[in-house]
Design a protein around this motif. Structure first.
Motif, PDB file in Angstrom:
ATOM      1  N   THR A 136       0.838  -1.208   0.000  1.00  0.00           N
ATOM      2  CA  THR A 136       0.000   0.000   0.000  1.00  0.00           C
ATOM      3  C   THR A 136       0.867   1.250   0.000  1.00  0.00           C
ATOM      4  N   ALA A 137       1.903   1.240   0.830  1.00  0.00           N
ATOM      5  CA  ALA A 137       2.794   2.404   0.918  1.00  0.00           C
ATOM      6  C   ALA A 137       3.530   2.635  -0.392  1.00  0.00           C
ATOM      7  N   ARG A 138       3.989   1.561  -1.030  1.00  0.00           N
ATOM      8  CA  ARG A 138       4.719   1.706  -2.292  1.00  0.00           C
ATOM      9  C   ARG A 138       3.824   2.309  -3.372  1.00  0.00           C
ATOM     10  N   THR A 139       2.587   1.805  -3.451  1.00  0.00           N
ATOM     11  CA  THR A 139       1.643   2.329  -4.448  1.00  0.00           C
ATOM     12  C   THR A 139       1.308   3.786  -4.165  1.00  0.00           C
ATOM     13  N   PHE A 467       1.746  18.567   8.852  1.00  0.00           N
ATOM     14  CA  PHE A 467       2.276  17.550   7.937  1.00  0.00           C
ATOM     15  C   PHE A 467       1.102  16.898   7.210  1.00  0.00           C
ATOM     16  N   VAL A 468       1.109  17.060   5.874  1.00  0.00           N
ATOM     17  CA  VAL A 468      -0.046  16.684   5.056  1.00  0.00           C
ATOM     18  C   VAL A 468       0.430  15.864   3.866  1.00  0.00           C
ATOM     19  N   ALA A 469      -0.303  14.786   3.562  1.00  0.00           N
ATOM     20  CA  ALA A 469      -0.068  14.022   2.337  1.00  0.00           C
ATOM     21  C   ALA A 469      -1.028  14.510   1.260  1.00  0.00           C
ATOM     22  N   ASP A 500      -3.999   4.093   6.891  1.00  0.00           N
ATOM     23  CA  ASP A 500      -3.006   3.131   7.361  1.00  0.00           C
ATOM     24  C   ASP A 500      -1.578   3.639   7.218  1.00  0.00           C
ATOM     25  N   LEU A 501      -1.381   4.758   6.493  1.00  0.00           N
ATOM     26  CA  LEU A 501      -0.029   5.258   6.239  1.00  0.00           C
ATOM     27  C   LEU A 501       0.277   6.541   7.012  1.00  0.00           C
ATOM     28  N   VAL A 502      -0.533   6.836   8.033  1.00  0.00           N
ATOM     29  CA  VAL A 502      -0.267   8.008   8.867  1.00  0.00           C
ATOM     30  C   VAL A 502       1.125   7.916   9.489  1.00  0.00           C
ATOM     31  N   VAL A 503       1.597   6.692   9.678  1.00  0.00           N
ATOM     32  CA  VAL A 503       2.901   6.474  10.285  1.00  0.00           C
ATOM     33  C   VAL A 503       4.012   7.188   9.510  1.00  0.00           C
ATOM     34  N   LEU A 504       3.853   7.339   8.184  1.00  0.00           N
ATOM     35  CA  LEU A 504       4.877   8.030   7.390  1.00  0.00           C
ATOM     36  C   LEU A 504       4.951   9.514   7.757  1.00  0.00           C
ATOM     37  N   LEU A 606      13.557   0.285   9.700  1.00  0.00           N
ATOM     38  CA  LEU A 606      12.443   0.707  10.554  1.00  0.00           C
ATOM     39  C   LEU A 606      11.196  -0.116  10.239  1.00  0.00           C
ATOM     40  N   ARG A 607      10.651  -0.754  11.240  1.00  0.00           N
ATOM     41  CA  ARG A 607       9.446  -1.545  11.064  1.00  0.00           C
ATOM     42  C   ARG A 607       8.232  -0.621  11.093  1.00  0.00           C
ATOM     43  N   LEU A 608       7.369  -0.724  10.091  1.00  0.00           N
ATOM     44  CA  LEU A 608       6.183   0.122   9.984  1.00  0.00           C
ATOM     45  C   LEU A 608       4.939  -0.670  10.372  1.00  0.00           C
ATOM     46  N   PHE A 609       4.033  -0.001  11.085  1.00  0.00           N
ATOM     47  CA  PHE A 609       2.764  -0.599  11.492  1.00  0.00           C
ATOM     48  C   PHE A 609       1.676   0.431  11.245  1.00  0.00           C
ATOM     49  N   LYS A 610       0.463  -0.017  10.919  1.00  0.00           N
ATOM     50  CA  LYS A 610      -0.579   0.917  10.486  1.00  0.00           C
ATOM     51  C   LYS A 610      -1.095   1.819  11.600  1.00  0.00           C
TER      52      LYS A 610
END
Length: 676
Positions: A136-139, A467-469, A500-504, A606-610
């Motif tokens: 999901t993150a890559r896409t 911080f905004v995507a 699920d990608l708020v972690v970024l 770094l391990r990512l979690f949603k």
């Protein structure tokens, strides 16, 4: 005669002495002048050869070229100051650190995040890591980067939008049959919202009670069946939070059968970002005018079907007969039956008053609910009915004929008063990173007008940035870019936003706080979090110098949910417990933890979690394995709403933000604004 002969002799002696002294003084003065002149000639003689031996070229002074754009001005700014020696034990080498400083100094004023992404960033390197999250993150990154490049190139095609503040015409009344209402998804659209005097009439029929095993009551009874009959009528803000769950501006919930009390109840409430406010429960007795009235009407009327009321009425029967015998006039009291009966028609009217909403059933006033500060009646753009009810018809009248455009950017006030101060050249003590979404224009504007006006922020002792995507709608991104360039307080991470990608965004906050502004403390919060800046920085200062720390409302021994809406699979989280983690609406880190997180991210470790707050707990736990971390817990980093003496207050709507700031300024102390 002797006396007169002596006088000329003495006078001549004095004159002679004066002349000698004068000549000697004059000679000395001439000598001093000659010596000074010789010294000057010597100095000039030595200085000229020294100047010509230097490498400085003597070019004529010229007028600099005119700077025509803001970009030109930014390009000519002096490079940033070097970062202080606040380096984590887990940081990269000194050469890598210096390279990062140069790169960050070049882009201090850019709105794009400096967080590094490459082809290996989202390749999981651990067997227990969730591959779906990385896919999901890559896409999201590939789509976002492509969209941003279109922005930069000027090739992005956007459909023409309706200009701001252009009114849209609406009907004065709307009528739907039960069949039409059902086809519309059990929703009546109110395009221009409501106004003072607007009313909605619903004709319906509650269904008979049915057994249920999934309600909270049945679960509390060990999963036994309970009989229930209840329905929900809601005013929702369908246009206020695009792409999210619409806020429930008014939640009207009659419970004929199946309430905790065992009696018929009507509950009223509001819900903002899935967070319920304080409920008003009408349970069969009349509220008193001394409590609080709404346009002169009590909040709850009494009804006779309540068992407690019937018991009280029978007890008072003897006194009524005695008063009648004595000729004492009784005060006339009116008690209605519970307004809803299974399988019987009702006619309900909801009216918008000056102070709140009023509900009449069968022509009788039943309950009133005061407006809550988070919403306005213009925001009520949809009526929904669901649950154990069959709708016969819905009719709305006295509606506003026009309403300003619902373009989300209407909330922005493009005034220099709200612009962020420029970044200081020296490191700052506290950096606050605020998670936000592209279309949260109102939330960001509320933060700018409130706690970002604190003197510590205005003086640049504390730096705050959103911080905004990127948003799925291109026109939202266009407005977001304009907002970022004007206010100077937004950092855009170039990926398509995803819950699920708020972690970024959290990693980007660590990067910006640890490298771009070199902050000693880094804080993360949400755009619906009200921050007491002075209280937060004082908490961080309590930690002894040189200690690593993690401050917030910390959860211990929490377990992942394996079922339901927020379920976490074993692939996503194979362990039975989460690490200790601070709730996401507000927590603080020491600088070395933040830098270690960024270093691990760039090195693909770094391990990512949603769940971003759990992710942070995981990262801090990893850091703690090599260097001790002080975990500091406080309930004043409030997770749900607001408490007395708060450091942070969560789930605060824009109007509550204004209310909290006003009370803080006027009263000089914390006082919550619980009503939405």
């Amino acid at each position: 005669m002797k006396t007169l002969a002596k006088l000329p002799l003495k006078s001549s002696d004095k004159l002679y002495k004066f002349g000698v002294d004068f000549c000697v003084g004059k000679l000395r003065s001439i000598q001093v002048l000659i010596f000074t002149g010789l010294l000057y000639l010597c100095l000039v003689g030595f200085e000229i050869p020294f100047v010509f031996r230097t490498s400085v070229s003597l070019e004529p002074i010229t007028r600099p070229h005119e700077l025509k754009t803001e970009q030109d001005f930014q390009a000519t700014k002096a490079p940033s100051r070097p970062v202080k020696n606040w380096v984590s034990q887990n940081s990269n080498s000194q050469a890598q650190t210096q390279t990062r400083q140069v790169n960050h100094s070049k882009s201090r004023n850019k709105i794009l995040s400096n967080l590094s992404f490459d082809n290996k960033t989202f390749d999981p390197s651990g067997e227990s890591w969730s591959s779906d999250l990385y896919k999901t993150a890559r896409t999201a990154y590939q789509e976002g980067r492509k969209l941003w490049e279109e922005f930069e190139s000027g090739n992005l095609q956007i459909e023409t939008e309706k200009p701001e503040n252009v009114s849209e015409l609406c009907s004065h009344s709307i009528s739907l049959s039960g069949t039409e209402f059902l086809k519309n998804g059990k929703v009546m659209i109110l395009p221009c919202g409501l106004t003072l005097g607007s009313y909605i009439t619903v004709v319906g029929k509650p269904r008979r009670a049915h057994p249920e095993t999934v309600s909270k009551i049945s679960l509390a009874n060990g999963g036994e069946e309970v009989m229930t009959s209840r329905f929900m009528m809601e005013l929702q803000g369908l246009k206020t939070e695009e792409g999210e769950y619409p806020p429930k501006i008014l939640h009207f919930n009659p419970r004929l059968i199946g309430d905790w009390s065992g009696n018929p109840v009507i509950e009223l409430n509001t819900c903002y970002r899935m967070q319920w406010g304080s409920a008003l429960r009408c349970q069969g007795w009349k509220s008193t005018p001394e409590e609080e009235t709404v346009d002169g009407l009590v909040k709850c009327e009494s009804w006779t079907e309540n068992n407690d009321n019937l018991a009280e009425k029978s007890k008072s029967k003897w006194w009524e007969n005695m008063n009648r015998f004595l000729g004492v006039k009784n005060k006339v009291t009116i008690e209605w039956p519970f307004p809803f009966v299974e399988d019987s028609l009702f006619v309900l009217t909801l009216r918008a008053g000056f102070e709140g909403y009023h509900v009449d059933v069968g022509g009788n006033h039943i309950t009133s609910f005061p407006f809550r500060t988070g919403f306005t009646i213009e925001d009520a753009t949809g009526l929904t009915l669901d649950g154990d009810v069959d709708v016969i018809s819905v009719f709305a009248a006295s509606l506003p004929m026009s309403h300003p455009s619902f373009a989300p950017q209407r909330h922005l006030e493009m005034s220099t008063e709200w612009k962020a101060p420029s970044l200081p050249e020296q490191p700052v003590e506290l950096f606050i990173g605020i998670l936000s979404a592209g279309n949260h224009f109102a939330e960001r504007m509320a933060v700018r007008k409130t706690w970002m006006q604190h003197e510590l922020v205005k003086s640049s002792h504390v730096i705050a940035r959103f911080f905004v995507a990127l948003h799925a709608r291109k026109e939202v991104n266009v407005e977001l870019k304009k907002e970022a360039e004007f206010f100077g307080d937004i950092v855009i991470i170039p990926y398509m936003d995803n819950y699920d990608l708020v972690v970024l965004k959290t990693v980007a906050i660590c990067d910006y706080g640890g490298h771009t502004v070199s902050a000693k403390y880094i804080m993360k919060c949400d755009d619906d979090t009200f921050v007491r800046v002075d209280a937060v920085i004082n908490e961080a200062r309590k930690v002894p110098e040189g200690r690593s720390f993690y401050i917030g409302n910390i959860n211990y021994y929490h377990k992942p949910l394996r079922n339901g809406k927020w379920a976490v699979t074993y692939e996503e989280w194979p362990e039975e417990d989460y690490p200790p983690y601070a709730n996401g609406p507000g927590y603080i880190l020491s600088f070395n933890i933040a830098r270690s997180i960024v270093s691990d991210f760039e090195n693909h470790k770094l391990r990512l979690f949603k769940m971003e707050d759990v992710s942070m707990g995981m990262w801090v736990e990893s850091f703690n394995s090599s260097k001790p971390v002080d975990y500091l817990h406080s309930f004043k980093f409030c997770q749900f709403g607001c408490i007395e003496g708060y450091y942070t207050a969560h789930y605060q709507s824009p109007r509550q933000m204004i209310c909290l700031w006003s009370k803080l300024q006027k009263l000089g102390k914390t006082q919550c604004c619980d009503m939405r």
